[in-house]
Motif scaffolding. Structure first.
Motif, short mmCIF file in Angstrom:
data_model
loop_
_atom_site.label_atom_id
_atom_site.label_comp_id
_atom_site.label_asym_id
_atom_site.label_seq_id
_atom_site.Cartn_x
_atom_site.Cartn_y
_atom_site.Cartn_z
N PHE A 45 -1.82 -3.01 -4.03
CA PHE A 45 -1.91 -4.00 -4.59
C PHE A 45 -1.82 -5.55 -3.65
CE2 PHE A 45 3.08 -3.61 -3.41
CZ PHE A 45 3.00 -5.02 -3.15
N ALA A 46 -1.82 -6.59 -3.84
CA ALA A 46 -2.07 -7.91 -3.78
C ALA A 46 -2.13 -9.02 -4.56
CB ALA A 46 -3.29 -8.48 -2.73
N SER A 47 -1.54 -9.93 -3.38
CA SER A 47 -2.01 -12.02 -4.76
C SER A 47 -3.52 -12.11 -5.15
CB SER A 47 -1.08 -12.70 -4.27
OG SER A 47 0.01 -12.83 -3.67
N THR A 48 -4.56 -11.29 -4.59
CA THR A 48 -6.15 -11.62 -4.40
C THR A 48 -6.55 -10.33 -4.66
OG1 THR A 48 -6.91 -12.54 -2.06
CG2 THR A 48 -5.10 -14.07 -3.13
N VAL A 49 -7.94 -10.74 -5.25
CA VAL A 49 -8.80 -9.56 -5.34
C VAL A 49 -9.61 -9.65 -4.15
CG1 VAL A 49 -11.48 -8.83 -6.05
CG2 VAL A 49 -9.91 -10.21 -7.63
N ARG A 50 -10.08 -10.87 -2.81
CA ARG A 50 -9.95 -10.56 -1.57
C ARG A 50 -9.71 -9.80 -1.28
NH1 ARG A 50 -12.14 -15.27 -1.19
NH2 ARG A 50 -13.95 -14.47 -1.34
N ALA A 51 -7.72 -10.44 -1.09
CA ALA A 51 -7.06 -9.38 0.25
C ALA A 51 -6.88 -8.13 -0.35
CB ALA A 51 -5.37 -9.86 -0.19
N TRP A 52 -7.03 -7.78 -2.16
CA TRP A 52 -7.33 -6.13 -1.63
C TRP A 52 -8.53 -5.49 -1.38
CZ3 TRP A 52 -10.52 -2.99 -4.43
CH2 TRP A 52 -9.90 -1.60 -5.20
N SER A 53 -9.62 -6.36 -1.30
CA SER A 53 -10.61 -5.72 -0.71
C SER A 53 -10.64 -5.24 0.43
CB SER A 53 -11.86 -6.18 -1.14
OG SER A 53 -11.85 -7.74 -0.02
N LEU A 54 -9.67 -5.36 1.00
CA LEU A 54 -9.47 -5.15 2.54
C LEU A 54 -8.81 -3.89 2.81
CD1 LEU A 54 -9.03 -8.81 3.65
CD2 LEU A 54 -11.12 -7.35 4.22
N LEU A 55 -7.98 -3.45 1.83
CA LEU A 55 -7.04 -2.54 1.75
C LEU A 55 -8.04 -1.47 2.51
CD1 LEU A 55 -4.32 -3.19 -0.84
CD2 LEU A 55 -4.19 -3.18 1.38
N PRO A 56 -7.11 -0.16 3.32
CA PRO A 56 -7.51 1.09 3.30
C PRO A 56 -8.41 2.05 2.36
CG PRO A 56 -5.60 0.48 4.76
CD PRO A 56 -6.11 -0.12 3.32
N PHE A 106 0.62 -1.12 0.02
CA PHE A 106 0.11 -0.28 0.01
C PHE A 106 1.06 0.96 -0.23
CE2 PHE A 106 -3.20 3.01 2.02
CZ PHE A 106 -4.35 2.80 1.35
N ILE A 107 0.44 2.56 -0.47
CA ILE A 107 1.00 3.61 -0.76
C ILE A 107 0.06 4.16 -0.66
CG2 ILE A 107 2.08 5.15 -2.09
CD1 ILE A 107 2.95 2.95 -4.31
N THR A 108 0.24 5.49 0.22
CA THR A 108 -0.48 6.62 0.67
C THR A 108 0.68 7.71 1.46
OG1 THR A 108 -2.13 6.75 2.23
CG2 THR A 108 -0.02 6.18 3.01
N ARG A 109 -0.38 9.06 1.51
CA ARG A 109 0.38 10.52 1.90
C ARG A 109 0.45 9.95 3.38
NH1 ARG A 109 -3.54 15.37 -0.01
NH2 ARG A 109 -1.12 16.12 0.14
#
Length: 588
Positions: A161-172, A7-10
């Motif tokens: 980014f993530a290996s799976t769609v589900r993991a990405w969906s749990l990002l902020p 994850f990249i953020t400000r």
């Protein structure tokens, strides 16, 4: 094998980065049960995380994220770099290495040569993320054929980014609105093609693609490997049978590197038998595994597998697809597949891989052989269609079923889709091949679309739900080039019997006394019988609702229960969507 996330953020306004890594990593724990690692640079506003399945170096020296010796590159990596020791000798001979595993090789190569420059040197299956601390740039890349998954997308709080769609969906800050077009395509094909995902704001890195993501969220994309250019280059070459055999056997040998148990899936078909009969596999006497169907003999290939195993001197374990195992697999379907996925063979694949994981950590698969060497019956249909003058194609109207529909289809894309999809749909997927037809068009569409969208997804998600790493020796640049150097006559697809004459000829000498001219069976499932029997209670527990143009699933269910399977494809599409939705709601 691993699950990776970042994850990249400000920095001044972003979320807590350690907390941002927690839920995605927890969701990917089955992909990497051996270790978890997180690296954070709060000043740059970046975090990388990895769940690790230790295979090539079991020590803590191979932990991820891994940093380069000069501190510039921080890398997370999912997959296996085949032949990485040769790359060490060629480029890194003078460098001390922190680990003898492929991750350390990869990190040192990136540091020595640069991210983009390294990718063409790599063979195997991989998804890579590397943070360049000097330029504050995130680099992402996926292998040539899309064996390993990689998903990315912007959120209201940054880029992840993530290996799976589900993991990405749990990002902020993610937007979890579904993509209506993805639903339409799923309701026809049973899977969602890259670069789309089921979510409108998430995208899948294409096979052979790399991305550069700046700290401000700007994304640059480039294909680091061109399938079309590789095909054209290979057509100008000529590779004999002995050379092709050597190339395939070398690929198999390189895929065997592991410090934990290695086995193989063996159906007794052409592709898995090529792997089983390779010198490296026979010398190691690797254990082989096959699914058996005690109550559905027409789906059972175990007798064929036993003959090949005996001829090659391999121990064969037969795993019965019992009611209990299929029920257990169905209970995991919505969790294992991070997007709706309706290939019915996912059920026995889930059951089989769970059992195989009790014996070994790595398994070789023949995936890709049909797509490269012409193994599907639809290849014959599309070859015939290309040979017919346009007026004669409309004679397909006198033929029933998909054959007639494919022959009279107005475009090459539609003809291929007719033979691949589960149900006619409202929308077609984008075709990267254009108007190329005949056998070449069929093989290339399979390689670019159906292989990464269906078959490789099926195996990756099922196997990784049980922490089993599956490697695909046919899916390397060298094997791809060798296959495309053959004339069409050497990749003649099957009609009434088997196709792939080049590989069958090799097997005559590798496994004498066994005929490989039987009709291709494929890994299918007695789905209707299962829904009327062991899966009846599971289906009743699902919140079945109509999706897209598929009609009322409850009416379809009553028809199937009464013994009429005419609406089975529409029903199974709705069932798998409901299983995914139910698990997704529980995760939220």
């Amino acid at each position: 094998m691993c699950g990776i996330v970042g994850f990249i953020t400000r920095p001044e306004k972003g979320p807590d980065l350690a907390a941002a890594m927690h839920r995605p990593l927890l969701a990917m724990a089955p992909r990497g049960p051996d270790d978890e690692g997180v690296w954070i640079d709060p000043m740059a506003g970046v975090a990388l995380g990895a769940r690790r399945l230790a295979v090539t170096d079991l020590s803590n020296d191979a932990q991820q994220p891994m940093v380069s010796a000069n501190g510039r590159w921080h890398v997370v990596f999912n997959g296996h770099i085949a032949g990485h020791q040769a790359l060490r000798k060629r480029f890194l001979a003078a460098q001390p290495m922190p680990s003898h595993g492929d991750t350390a090789t990869l990190v040192a190569l990136i540091s020595e040569l640069g991210f983009a420059e390294v990718l063409p040197l790599l063979e195997g299956q991989f998804a890579i993320a590397a943070w360049d601390a000097y330029t504050e740039t995130l680099h992402l890349a996926r292998d040539r054929f899309g064996v390993r998954p990689l998903v990315y997308g912007s959120t209201t709080q940054g880029f992840g980014f993530a290996s799976t769609v589900r993991a990405w969906s749990l990002l902020p800050g993610v937007d979890l609105r579904l993509d209506p077009r993805a639903i339409d395509i799923f309701s026809s094909f049973g899977w969602v093609p890259a670069p789309m995902t089921i979510y409108g704001q998430a995208r899948s890195v294409l096979p052979g693609e790399r991305l550069e993501v700046r700290g401000n969220g700007q994304v640059e994309q480039e294909m680091w490997w061109s399938e079309s250019a590789a095909v054209e280059l290979a057509k100008d070459q000529s590779t004999g049978a002995d050379a092709i055999e050597a190339i395939i056997d070398a690929s198999i040998r390189e895929q065997l590197e592991a410090e934990r148990g290695v086995g193989l899936f063996l159906s007794g078909g052409i592709d898995s038998s090529i792997i089983a009969s390779s010198p490296a596999v026979r010398e190691a006497a690797l254990p082989a595994f096959v699914a058996t169907f005690p109550d559905a003999e027409c789906f059972d290939e175990s007798n064929h597998a036993q003959g090949v195993a005996d001829a090659c001197g391999l121990p064969l374990t037969k795993i019965d697809m019992t009611d209990d195992r299929i029920q257990e697999a169905a209970s995991r379907l919505g969790a294992a597949y991070d997007e709706p996925f309706a290939d019915a063979s996912a059920l026995p694949t889930l059951a089989l891989t769970k059992e195989v994981a009790q014996y070994c950590t790595v398994a070789l698969s023949g995936d890709g052989g049909d797509e490269l060497f012409g193994g599907y019956r639809r290849h014959s249909v599309l070859t015939l269609r290309a040979a017919l003058p346009s007026p004669l194609r409309f004679l397909g109207g006198f033929l029933g079923g998909r054959l007639g529909e494919a022959l009279r289809s107005p475009t090459e894309t539609e003809a291929w889709a007719t033979l691949v999809r589960m149900h006619p749909g409202l929308d077609g997927m984008d075709d990267p091949i254009g108007d190329v037809g005949g056998l070449a068009g069929a093989l290339r569409r399979d390689t670019r679309l159906a292989l990464p969208g269906d078959l490789l997804v099926k195996m990756d998600r099922a196997a990784m739900d049980s922490a089993l790493e599956v490697r695909t020796p046919f899916l390397t640049e060298a094997v791809h080039a060798a296959a495309w150097s053959l004339p069409d006559g050497q990749r003649k697809p099957p009609t009434t019997g088997a196709g792939k004459p080049m590989l069958r000829q090799l097997l005559k000498t590798r496994v004498p006394g066994i005929a490989f001219d039987r009709r291709k069976q494929g890994f299918a499932a007695p789905l209707g019988d299962w829904l009327r029997g062991p899966l009846r209670q599971w289906v009743q527990s699902l919140p079945l609702e109509p999706i897209a143009h598929l009609g009322d699933p409850n009416e379809h269910l009553q028809s199937v229960w009464s013994g009429d399977d005419q609406k089975l494809p529409q029903l199974w599409l709705c069932i798998t969507f409901a299983a995914w939705s139910a698990h997704n709601r529980s995760m939220s």
